[in-house]
Design a protein around this motif. Structure first.
Motif, PDB file in Angstrom:
ATOM      1  N   ASP A 287       0.811  -1.219   0.000  1.00 60.97           N
ATOM      2  CA  ASP A 287       0.000   0.000   0.000  1.00 60.97           C
ATOM      3  C   ASP A 287       0.845   1.270   0.000  1.00 60.97           C
ATOM      4  N   SER A 288       2.070   1.200   0.549  1.00 58.88           N
ATOM      5  CA  SER A 288       2.908   2.403   0.580  1.00 58.88           C
ATOM      6  C   SER A 288       3.709   2.594  -0.707  1.00 58.88           C
ATOM      7  N   TYR A 289       3.678   1.615  -1.588  1.00 53.15           N
ATOM      8  CA  TYR A 289       4.328   1.761  -2.895  1.00 53.15           C
ATOM      9  C   TYR A 289       3.585   2.818  -3.699  1.00 53.15           C
ATOM     10  N   ARG A 290       4.304   3.715  -4.339  1.00 54.06           N
ATOM     11  CA  ARG A 290       3.685   4.795  -5.109  1.00 54.06           C
ATOM     12  C   ARG A 290       3.959   4.569  -6.592  1.00 54.06           C
ATOM     13  N   PRO A 291       3.062   3.876  -7.255  1.00 57.57           N
ATOM     14  CA  PRO A 291       3.293   3.560  -8.671  1.00 57.57           C
ATOM     15  C   PRO A 291       3.146   4.780  -9.562  1.00 57.57           C
ATOM     16  N   ASP A 292       3.863   4.749 -10.663  1.00 56.72           N
ATOM     17  CA  ASP A 292       3.703   5.744 -11.715  1.00 56.72           C
ATOM     18  C   ASP A 292       2.564   5.251 -12.602  1.00 56.72           C
ATOM     19  N   LEU A 293       1.447   5.948 -12.588  1.00 50.26           N
ATOM     20  CA  LEU A 293       0.257   5.475 -13.292  1.00 50.26           C
ATOM     21  C   LEU A 293       0.403   5.502 -14.804  1.00 50.26           C
ATOM     22  N   ASP A 294       1.471   6.125 -15.295  1.00 44.46           N
ATOM     23  CA  ASP A 294       1.732   6.081 -16.734  1.00 44.46           C
ATOM     24  C   ASP A 294       2.266   4.719 -17.167  1.00 44.46           C
ATOM     25  N   PHE A 295       2.609   3.872 -16.187  1.00 40.92           N
ATOM     26  CA  PHE A 295       3.167   2.553 -16.491  1.00 40.92           C
ATOM     27  C   PHE A 295       2.344   1.496 -15.756  1.00 40.92           C
ATOM     28  N   PRO A 296       1.329   0.934 -16.419  1.00 40.24           N
ATOM     29  CA  PRO A 296       0.428  -0.032 -15.775  1.00 40.24           C
ATOM     30  C   PRO A 296       1.140  -1.239 -15.187  1.00 40.24           C
ATOM     31  N   SER A 297       2.311  -1.582 -15.703  1.00 38.39           N
ATOM     32  CA  SER A 297       3.009  -2.768 -15.189  1.00 38.39           C
ATOM     33  C   SER A 297       3.388  -2.605 -13.712  1.00 38.39           C
ATOM     34  N   GLN A 298       3.466  -1.371 -13.218  1.00 40.36           N
ATOM     35  CA  GLN A 298       3.798  -1.182 -11.815  1.00 40.36           C
ATOM     36  C   GLN A 298       2.657  -1.638 -10.914  1.00 40.36           C
ATOM     37  N   LEU A 299       1.421  -1.296 -11.282  1.00 45.16           N
ATOM     38  CA  LEU A 299       0.268  -1.785 -10.537  1.00 45.16           C
ATOM     39  C   LEU A 299       0.126  -3.297 -10.681  1.00 45.16           C
ATOM     40  N   GLU A 300       0.409  -3.787 -11.874  1.00 47.20           N
ATOM     41  CA  GLU A 300       0.320  -5.231 -12.102  1.00 47.20           C
ATOM     42  C   GLU A 300       1.344  -5.980 -11.253  1.00 47.20           C
ATOM     43  N   ALA A 301       2.517  -5.392 -11.058  1.00 48.82           N
ATOM     44  CA  ALA A 301       3.536  -6.031 -10.225  1.00 48.82           C
ATOM     45  C   ALA A 301       3.072  -6.117  -8.772  1.00 48.82           C
ATOM     46  N   VAL A 302       2.395  -5.075  -8.284  1.00 49.94           N
ATOM     47  CA  VAL A 302       1.856  -5.110  -6.931  1.00 49.94           C
ATOM     48  C   VAL A 302       0.855  -6.252  -6.801  1.00 49.94           C
ATOM     49  N   GLU A 303       0.009  -6.390  -7.809  1.00 55.84           N
ATOM     50  CA  GLU A 303      -0.986  -7.468  -7.803  1.00 55.84           C
ATOM     51  C   GLU A 303      -0.323  -8.841  -7.753  1.00 55.84           C
ATOM     52  N   ARG A 304       0.692  -9.042  -8.577  1.00 55.92           N
ATOM     53  CA  ARG A 304       1.330 -10.356  -8.635  1.00 55.92           C
ATOM     54  C   ARG A 304       2.067 -10.680  -7.335  1.00 55.92           C
ATOM     55  N   LEU A 305       2.763  -9.707  -6.776  1.00 56.46           N
ATOM     56  CA  LEU A 305       3.488  -9.953  -5.537  1.00 56.46           C
ATOM     57  C   LEU A 305       2.538 -10.142  -4.366  1.00 56.46           C
ATOM     58  N   SER A 306       1.430  -9.407  -4.364  1.00 53.75           N
ATOM     59  CA  SER A 306       0.427  -9.602  -3.329  1.00 53.75           C
ATOM     60  C   SER A 306      -0.142 -11.009  -3.395  1.00 53.75           C
ATOM     61  N   ALA A 307      -0.369 -11.510  -4.604  1.00 55.68           N
ATOM     62  CA  ALA A 307      -0.842 -12.886  -4.766  1.00 55.68           C
ATOM     63  C   ALA A 307       0.211 -13.882  -4.310  1.00 55.68           C
ATOM     64  N   PHE A 308       1.475 -13.591  -4.615  1.00 57.96           N
ATOM     65  CA  PHE A 308       2.580 -14.470  -4.200  1.00 57.96           C
ATOM     66  C   PHE A 308       2.626 -14.544  -2.674  1.00 57.96           C
ATOM     67  N   ALA A 309       2.470 -13.389  -2.008  1.00 64.26           N
ATOM     68  CA  ALA A 309       2.447 -13.362  -0.543  1.00 64.26           C
ATOM     69  C   ALA A 309       1.219 -14.067  -0.002  1.00 64.26           C
ATOM     70  N   GLY A 310       0.131 -14.054  -0.780  1.00 63.76           N
ATOM     71  CA  GLY A 310      -1.114 -14.663  -0.335  1.00 63.76           C
ATOM     72  C   GLY A 310      -1.026 -16.153  -0.111  1.00 63.76           C
ATOM     73  N   ALA A 311       0.035 -16.798  -0.599  1.00 66.00           N
ATOM     74  CA  ALA A 311       0.195 -18.235  -0.392  1.00 66.00           C
ATOM     75  C   ALA A 311       0.322 -18.576   1.088  1.00 66.00           C
ATOM     76  N   TRP A 312       0.743 -17.606   1.920  1.00 62.90           N
ATOM     77  CA  TRP A 312       0.916 -17.868   3.343  1.00 62.90           C
ATOM     78  C   TRP A 312      -0.247 -17.329   4.177  1.00 62.90           C
ATOM     79  N   MET A 313      -1.266 -16.789   3.495  1.00 64.88           N
ATOM     80  CA  MET A 313      -2.348 -16.128   4.221  1.00 64.88           C
ATOM     81  C   MET A 313      -3.656 -16.890   4.043  1.00 64.88           C
ATOM     82  N   PRO A 314      -4.502 -16.926   5.098  1.00 63.95           N
ATOM     83  CA  PRO A 314      -5.786 -17.587   4.951  1.00 63.95           C
ATOM     84  C   PRO A 314      -6.722 -16.858   4.010  1.00 63.95           C
TER      85      PRO A 314
END
Length: 349
Positions: A40-67
């Motif tokens: 949430d504290s990451y400040r993506p540059d909205l001109d580059f959608p891949s930055q938001l997509e990276a947050v999504e992918r890493l959040s999913a990767f972290a989700g493997a340890w979460m209920p």
């Protein structure tokens, strides 16, 4: 009675620290500026959608340890797809790869480790291979910042180490660095990385992060170089305020770095508030330049401002270096030197 001779300023070149395996392990956590890094504290540059997509992918990767999936701006309601055991952040410097890697580390329950490629290879050197495997075994997550391809021996050592850890259930996250003789930006680093770790390539998902260097979004792209008189005045004023300031000749520091393993650079700067350098000049030896890059990485991680005179520090790498296979390393270092000399130390990398 003769006046008391002025006391010599402390110097980096007088520090030749040793480091133990236990000390290296204790330092395998994110640098201070990423102590509270989160998705949430990451400040993506909205001109580059891949930055938001990276947050999504890493959040999913972290989700493997979460209920359940984490809440917040970047959360999604759908279930995450099955994850590979490794994730590789591929992108230019200054797009937030280290911030996101640290955010993943913070989102993961322990045991876990976070370090640079150099720190892990130094750990093997200090403990031995078998003891390093034993130390890291059982970790849920190993984060490797600035994965290096400079030394084939070290690369294959890390390949073997990661292979054993992944086989035992450890997950791995890494950020890219530029390999020697890289032919271009972006995916070239990822392709070479995957080629080098042939046996593990199928275990890594590549997440591309595009964008501009955030350090240059709001500051001028030039390191500040002051006169000798101004440098002396600033150092004196800082010491009067109680700051610990080192004062070194640039050339002497470059020579000293050749006598200290890069894994020990962090101990050279331990306890220092400001670094002052005199008579900076253009470097023409690539080995010297790469040592300076490794040193500046640790200075930047420790958030220690730099005062210098002579050649502006972002201009100490010659044209051949800036057009060669290590150019992305030098460009990252230039960017960090601008931040260190201008006082612009943003909260994420």
């Amino acid at each position: 009675m003769a006046p008391e001779a002025p006391r010599r300023r402390p110097r980096l070149v007088d520090r030749s620290p040793s480091i133990t395996g236990a000390e290296i392990v204790a330092e395998l956590v994110p640098p201070p500026q990423f102590e509270h890094a989160s998705f949430d504290s990451y400040r993506p540059d909205l001109d580059f959608p891949s930055q938001l997509e990276a947050v999504e992918r890493l959040s999913a990767f972290a989700g493997a340890w979460m209920p359940q999936r984490p809440s917040g701006f970047f959360s999604r309601t759908r279930k995450p797809k099955p994850e590979l055991p490794g994730i590789y952040l591929d992108g230019g410097f200054g797009v937030g790869k280290t911030h996101l890697l640290a955010a993943l580390w913070h989102a993961t329950p322990g045991p876990k480790y976070f370090g640079t490629f150099i720190e892990y290879t130094a750990l093997v050197g200090a403990l031995g291979y078998a003891a390093t495997v034993k130390q890291l075994s059982g970790a849920r997550l190993i984060c490797i910042d600035e994965f290096e391809l400079d030394d084939p021996g070290d690369t294959m050592l890390m390949t073997r180490l990661l292979g054993e850890l992944v086989a035992s259930g450890t997950r791995v996250a890494a950020t890219s660095n530029t390999p020697p003789n890289s032919l271009g930006e972006g995916r070239f680093a990822a392709i070479d990385f995957l080629r080098e770790i042939q046996a593990m390539s199928a275990n890594f998902e590549i997440v591309r992060i595009d964008g501009l260097d955030y350090r240059r979004r709001d500051i001028e792209g030039h390191a500040i170089a002051v006169s000798a008189e101004v440098l002396d005045h600033l150092v004196g004023a800082l010491v009067e305020r109680g700051s610990t300031v080192t004062l070194d000749d640039f050339g002497a520091l470059i020579r000293h770095l050749s006598t200290v393993h890069p894994s020990k650079y962090i101990k050279i700067i331990n306890g220092i508030d400001v670094i002052a350098l005199t008579d900076a000049y253009l470097l023409t030896d690539q080995t010297d330049a790469l040592r300076l890059v490794a040193f500046i990485d640790r200075v930047y991680d420790a958030e220690i401002p730099v005062i210098a005179n002579g050649q502006p520090l972002n201009e100490v790498f010659d044209d051949e270096m800036l057009s060669g296979g290590y150019r992305k390393k030098y460009q990252r270092s230039q960017s960090r030197l601008v931040a260190l000399t201008t006082g612009e130390l943003p909260p994420h990398d």
